[in-house]
Design an enzyme around this catalytic site. Structure first.
Site, PDB file in Angstrom:
ATOM      1  CG  ASP A   9     -37.989   8.450  65.025  1.00 60.20           C
ATOM      2  OD1 ASP A   9     -39.057   9.087  65.071  1.00 60.20           O
ATOM      3  OD2 ASP A   9     -37.213   8.353  66.001  1.00 60.20           O
ATOM      4  CG  ASP A  28     -44.649   4.395  68.923  1.00 61.89           C
ATOM      5  OD1 ASP A  28     -44.942   5.570  68.667  1.00 61.89           O
ATOM      6  OD2 ASP A  28     -43.773   4.083  69.751  1.00 61.89           O
ATOM      7  CD  GLU A  34     -41.116   9.796  70.279  1.00 59.58           C
ATOM      8  OE1 GLU A  34     -41.672   9.951  71.388  1.00 59.58           O
ATOM      9  OE2 GLU A  34     -40.837   8.655  69.827  1.00 59.58           O
ATOM     10  CD  GLU A  35     -40.009   5.399  69.129  1.00 61.36           C
ATOM     11  OE1 GLU A  35     -39.618   5.314  70.307  1.00 61.36           O
ATOM     12  OE2 GLU A  35     -41.169   5.125  68.777  1.00 61.36           O
ATOM     13  CG  HIS A  75     -41.392   0.378  71.367  1.00 59.12           C
ATOM     14  ND1 HIS A  75     -40.545   1.072  72.200  1.00 59.12           N
ATOM     15  CD2 HIS A  75     -41.911   1.315  70.529  1.00 59.12           C
ATOM     16  CE1 HIS A  75     -40.557   2.355  71.892  1.00 59.12           C
ATOM     17  NE2 HIS A  75     -41.391   2.522  70.869  1.00 59.12           N
TER      18      HIS A  75
END
Length: 393
Positions: free
Chosen positions: A82, A113, A148-149, A363
């Site tokens: 994710d 990421d 996870e995010e 990000h």
């Protein structure tokens, strides 16, 4: 003479990274990402299992547990497919879910990421199995979540609980978060600070500003309470493996549109990132002691996002660091800096370290990573596998 094992070809880490980026898997959407990975792992002999979890008030999440082998030692690679939202896509140089290769880099949301690391480990496992065959004397697994995010409640933590319930033990784990600072492998995370969020509400009595004696203004006490937490962000001196704990006030809210009204209450939110000299409980006591010294009517709500943890330098850290040095020529520095990751869940089940790409663009708009870094990371992971399952004789 027994001919060498020739199994299915390992997936190409660059092509697999591109395929994963092309799945717009913004939490909680999977968008086909786990299917792409499952299609790459199944031909290698991995038994792939989808594990779906949900909880009231949260989105259902698909996770993938893929394993080859049944014996021990059992090395697990943990990661996530994710990603965070791309934001305004018109600000991107290339479409964020295209997986474009340009100027020697892969561009797209999740490139750093951490879809590249997931692809690199799949490639490394494929290369290792092509050389050694399925009888390598242990087990290799991938624990890949789609949660996870964001809330991280229906992902890694629940997969680990399910595996433990059926007695699937993990002996060591590598989390593929982008841990490196300037060059691949220059930094390895051996722990993380804890995270504690505080929500402070100070209550008083509303009234007219011309008659302050008939009201009870909560704002001076709110300011005093926040000041009692210290003049700067650091609240201790650090420890052997951790930097000083830090406190950051993130918002102060009154919600009072009138200049001639003393408000009934004021609120503040703060976060503490703490090292191994504290626990969430000890920090709660520390906070209340300072707030009580100011006095007055207040409420403090605390939410612990994670406890600090440390994988003490030893067999696992040495093995992974040795693999990095053999491939790159540099020994990684051990670090506990940064935010939280799913390693905070893994540490309750097995020793865990974090090793991945350089975290320069995570990000960000135009997230990207050099193609050669993905290949280098795949070689590092393969070296870890070789050292984790040495050939007899």
């Amino acid at each position: 003479m027994v001919p060498p094992y020739r199994g299915p070809a390992a997936p190409d880490p660059i092509e697999l990274t591109q395929a994963l980026i092309r799945c717009p898997s913004v939490t909680p959407a999977d968008a086909g990402a786990l299917g792409v990975l499952e299609a790459a792992l199944t031909p290698l002999g991995f038994r792939c299992e989808r594990m779906r979890f949900e909880a009231p008030g949260t989105a259902p999440i698909d996770n993938l547990h893929a394993r080859i082998g049944t014996g021990r030692p059992h090395l697990c690679f943990a990661g996530h497919t994710d990603v965070v939202p791309p934001g305004d896509e018109t600000r991107w140089r290339f479409p964020p879910f295209e997986g474009r290769i340009a100027e020697g880099r892969i561009w797209g949301r999740g490139a750093c990421d951490m879809k590249s690391a997931v692809a690199a480990f799949a490639a490394a496992a494929g290369r290792f199995l092509a050389a050694r065959g399925p009888g390598f004397g242990g087990s290799i697994s991938l624990l890949i979540t789609g949660d996870e995010e964001a809330e991280a409640v229906n992902g890694t933590v629940k997969v680990l609980q399910a595996l433990a319930a059926r007695s699937e033990a993990i002996d060591a784990c590598i989390v593929g978060e982008p841990s490196s600072s300037e060059a691949v492998g220059d930094t390895m995370k051996i722990g993380r600070r804890g995270s504690l969020t505080g929500r402070l509400t100070v209550r008083g009595v509303q009234g007219h500003v011309a008659y302050p004696n008939k009201a009870d203004n909560p704002l001076p006490r709110l300011v005093q309470m926040l000041a009692a937490l210290g003049p700067g962000p650091e609240i201790d001196q650090g420890s052997a493996h951790f930097d000083p704990s830090t406190l950051a006030i993130t918002t102060i809210d009154v919600g009072n549109p009138a200049a001639n009204v003393i408000p009934a209450e004021g609120r503040a939110v703060f976060n503490i990132r703490f090292n191994d000299t504290h626990t969430a409980e000890s920090l709660g006591a520390w906070l209340r002691q300072r707030f009580d010294a100011v006095g007055g009517d207040y409420a403090l709500e605390l939410h612990s996002g994670a406890d600090s943890f440390l994988t003490a330098p030893g067999e696992l850290t040495g093995r992974v660091a040795g693999a990095v040095e053999r491939v790159t020529g540099r020994r990684p520095a051990f670090s506990t800096s940064g935010g939280t990751s799913d390693a905070r869940f893994v540490k309750d089940y097995a020793p865990v370290v974090e090793l991945g790409l350089v975290n320069a663009t995570i990000h960000k708009t135009d997230e990207n990573v050099p193609v050669e870094d993905i290949e280098m990371l795949a070689r590092i992971y393969q070296a870890v596998l070789e050292d984790s399952f040495p050939e007899e004789g």
